[in-house]
Enzyme design. Structure first.
Site, mmCIF file in Angstrom:
data_model
loop_
_atom_site.group_PDB
_atom_site.id
_atom_site.type_symbol
_atom_site.label_atom_id
_atom_site.label_comp_id
_atom_site.label_asym_id
_atom_site.label_seq_id
_atom_site.Cartn_x
_atom_site.Cartn_y
_atom_site.Cartn_z
ATOM 1 N N ARG A 35 -2.915 11.184 13.942
ATOM 2 C CA ARG A 35 -3.488 12.539 14.022
ATOM 3 C C ARG A 35 -4.989 12.511 14.306
ATOM 4 N NH1 ARG A 35 -0.027 15.268 9.146
ATOM 5 N NH2 ARG A 35 1.752 15.829 10.439
ATOM 6 N N LYS A 220 21.108 19.227 9.019
ATOM 7 C CA LYS A 220 21.721 20.522 8.731
ATOM 8 C C LYS A 220 21.661 21.524 9.866
ATOM 9 C CE LYS A 220 21.410 20.513 3.793
ATOM 10 N NZ LYS A 220 20.831 21.140 2.634
ATOM 11 N N GLY A 376 9.553 15.273 13.107
ATOM 12 C CA GLY A 376 9.241 14.040 12.376
ATOM 13 C C GLY A 376 10.187 12.881 12.630
ATOM 14 N N GLY A 399 6.589 21.163 12.219
ATOM 15 C CA GLY A 399 6.923 22.564 11.963
ATOM 16 C C GLY A 399 6.464 23.482 13.084
#
Ligand code: AMP
Length: 418
Positions: A35, A220, A376, A399
């Site tokens: 980052r 999921k 991720g 996100g």
């Protein structure tokens, strides 16, 4: 919209929102510098253009103010080393010293402000004890929103222009990621990282050449349903692997043994499959799977049809026929988006499907497709298998990227584009 490439930074102080939310080990040393590294071109551009840089970021989620382990001072040594110059540090992002240090900054100098989230004003959310009454909660929320205005105003007062290079927090409407932009109506812009993230996602979602194939995996359906709904209007092929495939397979009447399933989403999965058919989109499920007799690496395994998992067994990876099928589709695709592993890739016994998929995407990219990998686990997989430089774009924002794909407007992006 101003661009970092054409903006004249000479003699200006630039307030730069970066994402220095890096992992630190017990000894408070950085364990992954990605980052920080990915925002260096932006910092260098401003310095080379004769400006000075005031860096601001959050680190972790402080529960109280000034938690030492979440201090950005731990970043200073690495930043000093990679920039090859002194990095000044303001040990409070508010207060007189930050004001003074930014006012005295000379062209070519760099100042890093302490963790913005030491102040609840950054997120605009009060930090409350669990037993606070609803009424007090409401009052505290209003109070923090009021204080947030002062906080934002003070951050803005440090500089002449604002650069947002923190894609990882672009989905948050926080003081430093969105609100502060309003103080720089004619002097706000994306940094290079933010620019390439937004451009790459737009290239896939808005300007992607056909055929466009999206590959979704992971645990999921519930976490990905909004993405599926949004992508259905955009893609030609939607490949679904990972644990989430079994909810779809069961919805179509298949046998899934003890595989992961979300019973409450069976109806939705069925409707999604039917909706895809109506739209002329190919929703492709794995044809075979690696079934295991337990959720551990040394479990007994067998290759079975994906809709015939024996009782007592569970599907933990896609099988070799699915790998071939997905490879064929990917080789014919011109735009590829991938999010989520095909199996429990953390265990070597169930990593093959994800490795093979990453390799197919790399091969398709070599053949001319534009590929974007994000989220991720998929990014971790691509890095683990050393394929990052064979993918057109590897997104840094988990996100934020998922919300972009869901079709949401990111506050950090909107605040600059407005
Ligand atoms: P997500 O955060 O939803 O992208 O899910 C990522 C996780 O899904 C990883 O930790 C994988 O181990 C897990 N996963 C992938 N395939 C399966 C599967 N067949 N059964 C259980 N978990 C899975």
């Amino acid at each position: 919209m101003k661009s970092i490439d054409s903006y004249d930074f000479s003699g200006k102080r630039a307030l730069v929102r970066v994402d220095f939310n890096v992992p630190l080990n017990e000894g408070l040393k950085i364990t992954d510098t990605t980052r920080i590294d990915s925002t260096l071109p932006t910092i260098r551009k401003i310095l080379d253009g004769g400006g000075s840089v005031i860096l601001m970021s959050h680190l972790g989620r402080p529960k109280k103010n000034f938690e030492n382990k979440l201090s950005l001072k731990h970043i200073v040594p690495y930043l000093t080393q990679v920039l090859g110059q002194e990095v000044k540090f303001a040990d409070d992002c508010m207060g007189e010293s930050a004001k003074e240090m930014s006012a005295n900054l000379k062209p070519g100098e760099v100042l890093l402000l302490e963790n913005l989230r030491y102040y609840e004003e950054e997120e605009g959310k009060p930090r409350l004890a669990d037993d606070v009454s609803e009424e007090d909660k409401k009052a505290a929320k209003t109070a923090v929103k009021e204080k947030q205005k002062e906080f934002t105003k003070q951050l803005a007062s440090y500089a002449d222009c604002y650069v947002n290079d923190a894609f990882g927090t672009a989905h948050r409407a926080h003081a430093s990621t969105a609100l502060v932009a309003a103080y720089f109506p004619n002097d706000k812009m994306f940094g290079y990282l933010m620019n390439s993230e937004v451009a790459s996602l737009n290239k896939v979602l808005k300007e992607g050449k056909k055929p466009f194939t999206a590959v979704l995996g992971g645990a999921k359906v519930s976490g990905k349903i909004q993405i599926i709904n949004h992508l259905i209007d955009n893609v030609d092929n939607l490949i679904i692997g990972g644990g989430m495939m079994f909810t779809f397979i069961k919805a179509m009447g298949g046998k899934i043994g003890n595989s992961l399933v979300e019973e409450d989403l069976l109806e939705l999965a069925k409707n999604t499959m039917e909706g895809a058919n109506l739209h002329g989109i190919k929703l492709i499920l794995p044809v075979d799977a690696i079934a295991a007799d337990g959720f551990f690496n040394d479990a007994k395994t067998q290759v079975v049809k994906a809709n015939e998992i024996p009782d007592g067994w569970l599907g933990l990876d896609i099988g070799p026929e699915s790998v071939k099928l997905f490879d064929k589709i990917l080789m014919e695709s011109k735009t590829i988006l991938w999010n989520g592993p095909m199996g429990v890739f953390e265990m070597p016994a169930f990593a093959e499907g994800t490795i093979q998929l990453a390799q197919s995407i790399a091969k398709a990219t070599e053949k001319g497709a534009f590929s974007l990998v994000g989220g991720g686990d998929s990014v971790a997989a691509v890095n683990k298998f050393n394929l990052a430089d064979k993918i057109s774009y590897v997104s840094t924002g988990g996100g934020a990227m998922l919300e972009f794909i869901e079709g949401k407007i990111l506050p950090g992006v909107a605040a600059i584009e407005e």
